[in-house]
Each structure stands twice: as C-alpha cells, then as structure tokens.
Design a protein around this motif. Structure first.
Motif, mmCIF file in Angstrom:
data_model
loop_
_atom_site.group_PDB
_atom_site.id
_atom_site.type_symbol
_atom_site.label_atom_id
_atom_site.label_comp_id
_atom_site.label_asym_id
_atom_site.label_seq_id
_atom_site.Cartn_x
_atom_site.Cartn_y
_atom_site.Cartn_z
ATOM 1 N N GLU A 23 51.061 -13.359 -10.765
ATOM 2 C CA GLU A 23 52.616 -14.152 -10.737
ATOM 3 C C GLU A 23 53.384 -13.223 -9.731
ATOM 4 O O GLU A 23 53.652 -11.870 -10.038
ATOM 5 C CB GLU A 23 53.074 -14.344 -11.974
ATOM 6 C CG GLU A 23 54.253 -14.932 -11.978
ATOM 7 C CD GLU A 23 54.964 -15.324 -13.417
ATOM 8 O OE1 GLU A 23 56.104 -15.277 -13.545
ATOM 9 O OE2 GLU A 23 53.938 -15.307 -14.374
ATOM 10 N N VAL A 25 57.176 -12.895 -7.742
ATOM 11 C CA VAL A 25 58.605 -13.335 -7.968
ATOM 12 C C VAL A 25 59.339 -13.581 -6.533
ATOM 13 O O VAL A 25 59.287 -12.447 -5.812
ATOM 14 C CB VAL A 25 59.480 -12.469 -8.733
ATOM 15 C CG1 VAL A 25 60.877 -13.164 -9.095
ATOM 16 C CG2 VAL A 25 59.078 -12.307 -10.282
ATOM 17 N N SER A 26 59.804 -14.677 -6.152
ATOM 18 C CA SER A 26 60.376 -15.032 -4.995
ATOM 19 C C SER A 26 61.459 -14.246 -5.029
ATOM 20 O O SER A 26 62.172 -13.755 -5.755
ATOM 21 C CB SER A 26 60.293 -16.330 -4.711
ATOM 22 O OG SER A 26 61.655 -17.158 -5.575
ATOM 23 N N LYS A 27 62.184 -14.257 -3.398
ATOM 24 C CA LYS A 27 63.620 -13.598 -3.457
ATOM 25 C C LYS A 27 64.559 -14.303 -4.232
ATOM 26 O O LYS A 27 65.620 -13.853 -4.572
ATOM 27 C CB LYS A 27 63.865 -13.534 -1.874
ATOM 28 C CG LYS A 27 63.185 -12.694 -1.160
ATOM 29 C CD LYS A 27 63.543 -12.948 0.530
ATOM 30 C CE LYS A 27 62.672 -12.147 1.174
ATOM 31 N NZ LYS A 27 62.978 -12.166 2.685
ATOM 32 N N LYS A 28 64.234 -15.705 -4.682
ATOM 33 C CA LYS A 28 65.303 -16.452 -5.185
ATOM 34 C C LYS A 28 65.078 -16.429 -6.836
ATOM 35 O O LYS A 28 65.812 -16.979 -7.868
ATOM 36 C CB LYS A 28 65.006 -17.920 -5.043
ATOM 37 C CG LYS A 28 65.696 -18.131 -3.376
ATOM 38 C CD LYS A 28 65.589 -19.516 -3.067
ATOM 39 C CE LYS A 28 66.154 -19.806 -1.928
ATOM 40 N NZ LYS A 28 65.960 -21.422 -1.597
ATOM 41 N N GLY A 29 64.143 -15.489 -7.161
ATOM 42 C CA GLY A 29 63.693 -15.073 -8.653
ATOM 43 C C GLY A 29 62.876 -16.191 -9.168
ATOM 44 O O GLY A 29 62.562 -16.033 -10.328
ATOM 45 N N LYS A 30 62.375 -17.066 -8.457
ATOM 46 C CA LYS A 30 61.281 -18.112 -9.027
ATOM 47 C C LYS A 30 59.965 -17.559 -8.928
ATOM 48 O O LYS A 30 59.500 -16.990 -8.181
ATOM 49 C CB LYS A 30 61.434 -19.397 -8.135
ATOM 50 C CG LYS A 30 62.557 -20.039 -8.258
ATOM 51 C CD LYS A 30 62.771 -21.398 -7.376
ATOM 52 C CE LYS A 30 61.639 -22.452 -7.998
ATOM 53 N NZ LYS A 30 61.856 -23.601 -7.188
ATOM 54 N N PRO A 31 59.051 -17.846 -9.789
ATOM 55 C CA PRO A 31 57.889 -17.533 -10.122
ATOM 56 C C PRO A 31 56.743 -18.167 -8.867
ATOM 57 O O PRO A 31 56.979 -19.428 -8.602
ATOM 58 C CB PRO A 31 57.001 -17.892 -11.318
ATOM 59 C CG PRO A 31 58.213 -19.100 -11.908
ATOM 60 C CD PRO A 31 59.473 -18.685 -11.342
#
Length: 171
Positions: A23, A25-31
């Motif tokens: 898993e 984490v994207s730059k936007k904080g989404k998994p």
C-alpha cells in the motif's frame, strides 16, 4: 519501509517475489494498492545485487473487493430471508436467516428447487404467473404458506425479483 524489508528478505531467501501486496500513499494522501513481482539478481557470492521486476496497481480491484465484501455481509447478516436461484429455479444460495426460518441446512437447500418449501397451498397457475413475472424482469410480491423441514407450516411475505448482469440479462 517494512514492506521493502520484507521484499528484500523474500528475494534473498526465495530468489523471487510474486504478487506481494503493498500500500502506497498518493501525494493527496489516498491509498494506492499494488502487487510487486520481482526476481533477485545475485553476485558470485550469492549476495543480492539487483532487483528486476514490476509493480501492478490494483486499487480499483481492492475497491471492488471491499464493496463486494460489504454487500455479501449485508446479505449474510440480513434480518430477512434471502434465497437466490439459477434460471432453472435451483437454489444457489440461502442466507443464515433463511436457514433459521426453514430449519434446513445449506446442504439441504443448495441445488433444490424452492418447491421444497411448498406446503401445496398455491395453485400451479399462481406459480406460473409468479415465474412469468420474474422472467419478464419484473418484481413479484405475494405470500406463501411454506413448510419447514420439520413439517411445521409458516406464512412468509415475499418479494421476488430477478438479478441482472451488466448486459441487463437475467442471471
């Protein structure tokens, strides 16, 4: 970092890693979910020198799995009886509430026709009308005087509806 350590350990021990789920984490904080597939390239002293592999994103697959799990649990935990049949009317699924009400086990019901529950109270024409309604893609509502496994009779208010696939075909 923990996943990376685990991948290195697996590569060192097995020489390869297949479908190791990670898993990010994207730059936007989404998994973001992915599968890692890799092989280790070792030097003459059998020390891991390089890694060759690829990562496949499975975020959509994970989202769908989560949704399916939620829906299946809703049916499993439903306070109402749920029975699913194939196109020939053979029972494919019965939730725990249906089993509790009827006294049958899953093994008793799977593969059987729902007429196993029939008390003989409804006429053949009523059943024919019911199946024609469902087969035409409409919902049928009515009542049954059904029979439990032990022979006891019980009334059941029923709502029967077809299930459609993504091509709008009844399945």
């Amino acid at each position: 970092p923990e996943d990376w350590k685990q991948i290195i350990q697996l590569l060192t021990r097995n020489g390869k890693v297949e479908k190791y789920e990670v898993e990010f984490v994207s730059k936007k904080g989404k998994p973001i979910y992915a599968l890692v597939n890799a092989i280790g390239i070792f030097d003459l002293h059998n020390k891991l020198e390089k890694i060759r592999g690829y990562i496949v994103e499975i975020s959509e697959q994970k989202r769908v799995e989560k949704e399916l799990l939620k829906l299946s649990r809703a049916i499993e935990q439903s306070p109402v009886s749920v029975i699913i049949t194939d196109l020939d009317g053979n029972i494919q699924y019965a939730n725990p509430k249906a089993l509790a009400i009827t006294g049958y086990t899953k093994e008793d019901l799977i593969g059987e026709n729902p007429r196993i529950l029939s008390s003989g109270n409804k006429s053949k024409s009523e059943y024919k009308n019911m199946w024609e309604t469902i087969s035409s893609g409409k919902e049928w509502n009515g009542e049954f005087l059904n029979k439990k496994k032990n022979g006891e009779l019980y009334w059941e208010s029923a709502s029967l509806s077809p299930i459609f696939n993504n091509k709008n075909e009844i399945i």
